[in-house]
Scaffold this motif. Structure first.
Motif, PDB file in Angstrom:
ATOM      1  N   LYS A 119      -3.236   0.490   3.279  1.00  0.00           N
ATOM      2  CA  LYS A 119      -3.881  -0.423   4.150  1.00  0.00           C
ATOM      3  C   LYS A 119      -4.321  -1.673   3.568  1.00  0.00           C
ATOM      4  CE  LYS A 119      -4.730   2.884   8.034  1.00  0.00           C
ATOM      5  NZ  LYS A 119      -5.915   3.551   8.457  1.00  0.00           N
ATOM      6  N   GLU A 129       0.281  -5.611   1.124  1.00  0.00           N
ATOM      7  CA  GLU A 129       1.615  -6.073   1.926  1.00  0.00           C
ATOM      8  C   GLU A 129       2.752  -5.656   0.631  1.00  0.00           C
ATOM      9  OE1 GLU A 129       1.022  -9.933   3.032  1.00  0.00           O
ATOM     10  OE2 GLU A 129       1.105  -9.209   5.118  1.00  0.00           O
ATOM     11  N   ARG A 171       3.340  -3.744   6.946  1.00  0.00           N
ATOM     12  CA  ARG A 171       3.095  -3.829   5.476  1.00  0.00           C
ATOM     13  C   ARG A 171       4.219  -4.636   4.926  1.00  0.00           C
ATOM     14  NH1 ARG A 171      -1.609  -4.092   5.656  1.00  0.00           N
ATOM     15  NH2 ARG A 171      -1.003  -4.164   7.788  1.00  0.00           N
TER      16      ARG A 171
END
Length: 166
Positions: free
Chosen positions: A100, A103, A142
């Motif tokens: 979390k 990316e 992501r």
């Protein structure tokens, strides 16, 4: 794990991707740990935010108390998460929860089946969990450019992805 490793390598080669731009996400560490072990057999380095198989086995052998084992495992994982970065020339492996806020150009999501009670699935002990829509959404978002989904038998999302992703 070997089949998953070969799928990751196939995706990399067929879509002409660099390993530095790939993250493999899954819900459980045990699947990712085994993929990392297989990738190492091909001399492919990985960046993980959890313990590797060697650390896990040593810890398992050295601890007689389950509570001590869990405590030491949490400490290893905390240290691994602290040193985790996406700025390496290696493939990254992470649980969805731990990724979390990060990316990657390319995400390979390993979608595991829904488990209603703790059980063994395909040789893995898997704790009770539900692939909540929020968790799956986190994994999907992501990816900056490329998203690959390897479904290991999750019936809940199978028809959704077949219908909505092309």
């Amino acid at each position: 794990a070997n089949a998953l490793c070969l799928n990751v390598k196939w995706i990399k080669e067929n879509f002409n991707l660099d390993f530095k731009d790939i993250v493999v996400l899954a819900e459980s560490v045990n699947v990712l740990r085994d993929i990392e072990k297989e990738l190492n057999k091909y001399q492919l380095e990985c960046m993980t935010n959890f313990e590797n198989d060697e650390q896990y086995q040593k810890l398992k052998e050295s601890q007689s108390s389950p509570s001590l084992f869990q405590k030491d495992l949490r400490e290893i994982r905390r240290a691994a998460k602290t040193h985790f970065t996406t700025d390496t020339n290696t493939i990254k492996l992470s649980t969805i929860h731990s990724f979390k806020g990060w990316e990657s150009k390319s995400v390979i999501l390993i979608l595991q089946p829904e488990i209603q009670e703790s059980e063994t699935y395909d040789g893995y002990y898997i704790q009770k969990r539900e692939n909540t829509p929020a968790l799956i959404y986190t994994a999907l978002t992501r990816a900056k450019c490329n998203l690959f989904i390897i479904n290991l038998g999750n019936l809940k999302y199978d028809s959704f992805f077949k219908t909505n992703i092309k």
